[in-house]
Scaffold this motif. Structure first.
Motif, PDB file in Angstrom:
ATOM      1  N   MET A  86      -8.760  21.169  72.943  1.00 21.73           N
ATOM      2  CA  MET A  86      -8.082  22.459  73.090  1.00 21.73           C
ATOM      3  C   MET A  86      -9.087  23.600  73.250  1.00 21.73           C
ATOM      4  SD  MET A  86      -5.025  21.924  70.274  1.00 21.73           S
ATOM      5  CE  MET A  86      -4.094  23.435  70.655  1.00 21.73           C
ATOM      6  N   VAL A  87     -10.167  23.540  72.482  1.00 23.74           N
ATOM      7  CA  VAL A  87     -11.187  24.589  72.578  1.00 23.74           C
ATOM      8  C   VAL A  87     -11.960  24.465  73.881  1.00 23.74           C
ATOM      9  CG1 VAL A  87     -13.305  25.518  71.557  1.00 23.74           C
ATOM     10  CG2 VAL A  87     -11.405  24.837  70.074  1.00 23.74           C
ATOM     11  N   LEU A  88     -12.373  23.244  74.218  1.00 27.52           N
ATOM     12  CA  LEU A  88     -13.171  23.045  75.428  1.00 27.52           C
ATOM     13  C   LEU A  88     -12.389  23.424  76.680  1.00 27.52           C
ATOM     14  CD1 LEU A  88     -15.891  22.142  76.533  1.00 27.52           C
ATOM     15  CD2 LEU A  88     -15.018  19.808  76.635  1.00 27.52           C
ATOM     16  N   ASP A  89     -11.081  23.180  76.673  1.00 28.03           N
ATOM     17  CA  ASP A  89     -10.253  23.576  77.812  1.00 28.03           C
ATOM     18  C   ASP A  89     -10.309  25.091  78.014  1.00 28.03           C
ATOM     19  OD1 ASP A  89      -9.573  20.970  78.219  1.00 28.03           O
ATOM     20  OD2 ASP A  89      -7.488  21.159  77.545  1.00 28.03           O
ATOM     21  N   LYS A  90     -10.306  25.837  76.929  1.00 21.52           N
ATOM     22  CA  LYS A  90     -10.383  27.300  77.015  1.00 21.52           C
ATOM     23  C   LYS A  90     -11.757  27.737  77.516  1.00 21.52           C
ATOM     24  CE  LYS A  90      -6.920  28.444  73.479  1.00 21.52           C
ATOM     25  NZ  LYS A  90      -6.088  29.301  74.355  1.00 21.52           N
ATOM     26  N   VAL A  91     -12.795  27.037  77.078  1.00 15.14           N
ATOM     27  CA  VAL A  91     -14.146  27.352  77.538  1.00 15.14           C
ATOM     28  C   VAL A  91     -14.262  27.092  79.036  1.00 15.14           C
ATOM     29  CG1 VAL A  91     -16.582  26.684  77.383  1.00 15.14           C
ATOM     30  CG2 VAL A  91     -15.217  26.905  75.302  1.00 15.14           C
ATOM     31  N   LEU A  92     -13.763  25.946  79.467  1.00  9.58           N
ATOM     32  CA  LEU A  92     -13.794  25.613  80.885  1.00  9.58           C
ATOM     33  C   LEU A  92     -13.023  26.634  81.706  1.00  9.58           C
ATOM     34  CD1 LEU A  92     -14.351  23.746  83.299  1.00  9.58           C
ATOM     35  CD2 LEU A  92     -12.325  22.427  82.621  1.00  9.58           C
ATOM     36  N   HIS A  93     -11.865  27.028  81.212  1.00  9.79           N
ATOM     37  CA  HIS A  93     -11.048  27.997  81.953  1.00  9.79           C
ATOM     38  C   HIS A  93     -11.780  29.333  82.084  1.00  9.79           C
ATOM     39  CE1 HIS A  93      -7.490  29.811  83.643  1.00  9.79           C
ATOM     40  NE2 HIS A  93      -7.501  30.752  82.716  1.00  9.79           N
TER      41      HIS A  93
END
Length: 222
Positions: A86-93
């Motif tokens: 969930m956190v990494l998805d936000k970082v990628l976005h």
């Protein structure tokens, strides 16, 4: 499916292998939050909801009790790995947005159609994603969006994800986004390594071991 999933698998393997460099975290400032990313809260309830989605999907897919227990065992630590995602998805976005990358609904549908053809249909694709990546069927399109975002970002950066140099270039962009977002994890779930873009376990003397044991037991029962 494996070929199209290559980008995420490379990123996941690189994150797991990376040595930790922990950042400070202060959950007391954000009660009820599993993490705060760029000022946005990922609540404990949201995290538990995502985990329950996976467990419910596993239960529906594997009605046999013994096989279900095996599925649970194979996905141990699901709560922490889900928070990492969930956190990494936000970082990628954030990194993709900074680079001017956009993903359309048509992009997602095109990828899904191709993967369904390779897997042998919608149900087979959903089952494979659940078994291999702990993605509930309801989150499949969301997961595909992340895949496409990562691929487009790599192309925008000119990063060859099959080479160490390309991977380093890609991760550098994510590290920059990670630092901008000022990620703060609840110590119950570890800490966030801004340079390696991964959740890491950290020792918290004031957090009783019984809490961790209780959380583990609850996850096994979920």
């Amino acid at each position: 499916m494996h070929r199209r999933r290559r980008t995420a698998l490379i990123l996941s393997a690189a994150a797991v292998a990376a040595a930790p460099l922990l950042t400070a975290c202060g959950s007391e400032a954000h009660p009820g939050a599993a993490a705060v990313v760029g000022g946005d809260r990922i609540t404990v309830a949201q995290l538990e909801g995502r985990v329950n989605e996976v467990r419910d999907a596993q239960r529906a897919a594997v009605p046999d009790d013994a096989q279900y227990s095996q599925a649970i065992a194979k996905s141990g630590g699901l709560t922490r790995s889900t928070l990492h995602t969930m956190v990494l998805d936000k970082v990628l976005h954030r990194a993709a947005t900074d680079a001017g990358v956009d993903v359309t609904r048509r992009d997602i549908q095109t990828m899904r159609t191709g993967l369904e053809q390779q897997a042998g249909g919608r149900k087979a694709l959903e089952r494979g994603w659940l078994q291999q990546y702990s993605v509930a069927p309801a989150r499949l399109d969301e997961s595909l969006r992340t895949e496409i975002e990562a691929q487009k970002l790599a192309r925008k950066l000119g990063a060859d994800m099959n080479s160490p140099q390309g991977q380093a270039q890609f991760w550098k962009a994510l590290s920059g986004a990670s630092k901008k977002l000022d990620i703060d994890l609840n110590p119950r779930y570890g800490a966030w390594d801004v340079d390696k873009n991964k959740r890491t376990d950290t020792k918290t003397p004031w957090l009783r071991q019984v809490s961790e044991t209780g959380a583990s037991q609850q996850e096994q029962r979920a």
